[in-house]
Design an enzyme around this catalytic site. Structure first.
Site, short mmCIF file in Angstrom:
data_model
loop_
_atom_site.label_atom_id
_atom_site.label_comp_id
_atom_site.label_asym_id
_atom_site.label_seq_id
_atom_site.Cartn_x
_atom_site.Cartn_y
_atom_site.Cartn_z
N ASP A 159 -72.59 29.48 64.02
CA ASP A 159 -73.26 30.58 64.73
C ASP A 159 -74.76 30.44 64.48
OD1 ASP A 159 -73.97 32.86 66.02
OD2 ASP A 159 -72.76 34.22 64.81
N ASP A 197 -74.75 29.87 71.64
CA ASP A 197 -75.14 29.88 70.24
C ASP A 197 -73.98 29.81 69.25
OD1 ASP A 197 -74.21 32.35 70.98
OD2 ASP A 197 -75.61 33.49 69.75
N GLU A 198 -72.76 29.61 69.72
CA GLU A 198 -71.66 29.53 68.76
C GLU A 198 -70.53 28.67 69.29
OE1 GLU A 198 -69.17 33.02 68.06
OE2 GLU A 198 -70.30 34.08 69.61
#
EC number: 2.7.7.7
Length: 361
Positions: free
Chosen positions: A17, A115-116
């Site tokens: 993350d 983003d993850e």
């Protein structure tokens, strides 16, 4: 049925993350913003109060600003913050750069957002902690961005671990410490527990995982429906979902993000109709049909649910048929109280409509 399920789960799953991804990129590219509260959103003073916070840096978060909050509320909490419109094209390019790093360790990658992502590293000879350290270091070296990583033997625990030590941390949850970790975890940290669910748990006197584990499965199911079932197993660290890395790449879909959150089933049905009409039009123009219908739901707290239904024959290109399936999936996965910021529908497992006519004939 035994109260606890014994499994031989020897996987090594990592959840990566990126910390306040959009805001961190802008602070990297604009060093003058590093010490200011930064909110990635339209400035409500320039948009008649409209807009939703995509993310905020930790200086703004310390003032109470969080993702999915209205820009107007963020402005009230952080009047001196700097608002910046998101540049999703730039964020996508940097996300692709980070995924290139992931592929140096495994091809079993399930992207969740820019983003993850989840990585299945079971086949690696290195320990989970070593892999997490190497990936974090490489992301920082190549992009100058920090990340938080959770390591465990299933996706649920890896996700909870990555959230535990943010920003710029690594948390490893093993079979030996999983139940102790979950027992101390605040009830708000469990997946799917929003503000209204927290209020219900407060009435029940439940503040952490240990107290959650004391509630019988039947009681949780009666109080919270299908979510109660999920929470029963979450409190015990049980989750069998695999890293979905063999995904159908070719699809046709549409999704919509709402400035004003959708909170009734009538509104959901109306939005599904709009999406379905658009998809049917595209599919007919491209002379395509699809056997898999995919639904995406993201709530006001950025929890995302994706579900799919696959048929042996293609779905009819009729908006009503698509909406009916989408609504059924929604009803099966959402409680009566919800606040939705994004809905999406897509068709995959595509083939030409000419091929469909031949096989049916």
């Amino acid at each position: 049925m035994p109260e606890f399920l014994i499994t031989a789960d020897n996987r090594r799953i990592i959840h990566v993350d990126l910390d306040a991804f959009y805001a961190q990129i802008e602070m990297r590219d604009h060093p003058e913003l590093r010490n200011l509260p930064l909110i990635i959103s339209r400035d409500p003073t320039e948009s008649n109060g409209r807009g939703v916070v995509a993310t905020a840096n930790y200086a703004a978060r310390n003032l109470g600003v969080h993702s999915a909050m209205s820009a107007a509320e963020a402005k009230r909490l952080a009047p001196d913050a700097f608002f910046m419109r998101p540049d999703f094209q730039k964020y996508k390019m940097i996300s692709q750069q980070i995924h290139h790093i992931f592929h140096q360790y495994t091809d079993k990658i399930e992207p969740i957002a820019f983003d993850e992502a989840y990585l299945d590293l079971t086949d690696s000879v290195l320990t989970g902690a070593t892999l997490a350290a190497k990936i974090r270091h490489q992301i920082l070296k190549e992009t100058q961005l920090t990340s938080s990583i959770g390591v465990s033997y299933n996706k649920l625990l890896a996700k909870l671990a990555s959230e535990f030590n943010k920003p710029n941390g690594v948390t490893v949850i093993t079979k030996d410490n999983a139940l102790d970790f979950l027992a101390r975890l605040p009830i708000a940290s469990f997946r799917g527990v929003g503000k209204k669910t927290q209020e219900k748990f407060a009435v029940l006197g439940v503040e952490n995982g240990a107290q959650l584990r004391m509630i019988p499965q039947e009681t949780l199911r009666a109080q919270f429906g299908k979510m109660g079932e999920h929470l029963f197993w979450q409190a015990r660290g049980v989750h069998f979902g695999e890293v979905q890395w063999h995904r159908q790449r070719q699809s046709v879909g549409k999704e919509e993000t709402f400035d004003q959150f959708v909170q009734t089933r009538d509104e959901v049905n109306l939005e599904f109709k709009k999406l379905a009409v658009g998809i049917v039009k595209i599919m007919k123009n491209k002379k395509l049909v699809g056997r898999t219908l995919n639904i995406k739901i993201r709530d006001s707290e950025f929890n995302t649910i994706t579900r799919s239904v696959t048929q042996s024959v293609p779905f009819k290109l009729e908006a009503g048929s698509i909406v009916s399936v989408a609504q059924t999936i929604f009803d099966e996965n959402m409680n009566t109280d919800f606040s939705i910021r994004l809905l999406g529908i897509s068709l995959s497992n595509l083939q030409s409509s000419g091929f469909e006519e031949m096989t049916l004939f």
